[in-house]
Design an enzyme around this catalytic site. Structure first.
Site: not given
Ligand code: 3PG
Length: 218
Positions: A50, A54, A138
């Site tokens: 994934e 961003r 999710k």
């Molecule tokens: C996100 O979209 O930032 C994810 O949920 C990842 O979260 P994490 O950095 O706590 O694994």
């Protein structure tokens, strides 16, 4: 809302969830990192990747992985609107993950032939996603929104939903989530640390992927 499918997704949401115990949540700022990072994850046993939308380089990274690492199945994360879904599909994404859910994101993903894991954090959001046909969701942000206890509580009324908890999930607490009967996998950023990318430490990413593959579902 009734959604019309115009293209068939190459992978169902359940296939995306069940390929490995962890879906890595990836933030890439440099397109040069994309291919060696994807190869390292694949070498460690993780194919579903994934790449979050961003950074300014995210779409170029998805495109590079889709073209150059055929063993990987690259998806787009942080899909927040229809334009994101379209751009992700055009770049070669094979699935989408969103931090929340709107019918327009659902419709765009259907139109683009992307399976979607919609993000939910409340019962009402689960019900809205279910109304549009989603049963693989999710749970975001998982730790902040109630953690494993929340998933156990949802297992009653939402007995037919499978979750991918993401947000605050780590190598240390992943097993607690994976032991739950309504969890199909977890998502997390720990497999691809920013400092490993900066150093080009692909061996570390491969090792983290290999360790993640050892995590057991109940
Ligand atoms: C996100 O979209 O930032 C994810 O949920 C990842 O979260 P994490 O950095 O706590 O694994």
């Amino acid at each position: 809302m009734a959604v019309n499918t115009t293209k068939t997704p190459p992978f169902s949401a359940l296939q995306v969830m069940q390929d490995a115990p962890v879906i890595p949540v990836i933030v890439l700022n440099d397109v040069a990192h994309a291919v060696p990072m994807a190869r390292a994850l694949v070498a460690g046993g993780i194919r579903m990747l994934e790449v979050t939308l961003r950074t300014s380089q995210a779409l170029a990274c998805i495109e590079a992985i889709a073209k150059e690492v055929p063993e990987a199945i690259v998806g787009a994360g942080t899909v927040r609107n229809a334009a994101d879904a379209k751009a992700a599909a055009n770049a070669g994404a094979k699935f989408a993950v969103s931090p929340g859910y709107t019918p327009s994101v659902g419709q765009a993903c259907h139109d683009e032939g992307l399976s979607l894991l919609p993000g939910v954090a409340t019962g009402s959001e689960i019900m809205m996603a279910q109304e549009d046909g989603y049963t693989e969701l999710k749970f975001f942000p998982a730790m902040q929104a109630g953690g494993p206890a929340m998933l156990k509580a949802w297992g009653g009324p939402f007995f037919d939903v499978r979750f991918c908890p993401t947000g605050g999930v780590t190598a240390q607490n992943a097993s607690e989530f994976l032991s739950l009967s309504n969890v199909a996998c977890v998502g997390g950023s720990w497999l691809v640390p920013a400092e490993a990318l900066a150093k080009g430490d692909w061996a570390r990413i491969e090792k983290l992927a290999r360790e993640a593959c050892q995590l057991k579902l109940r």
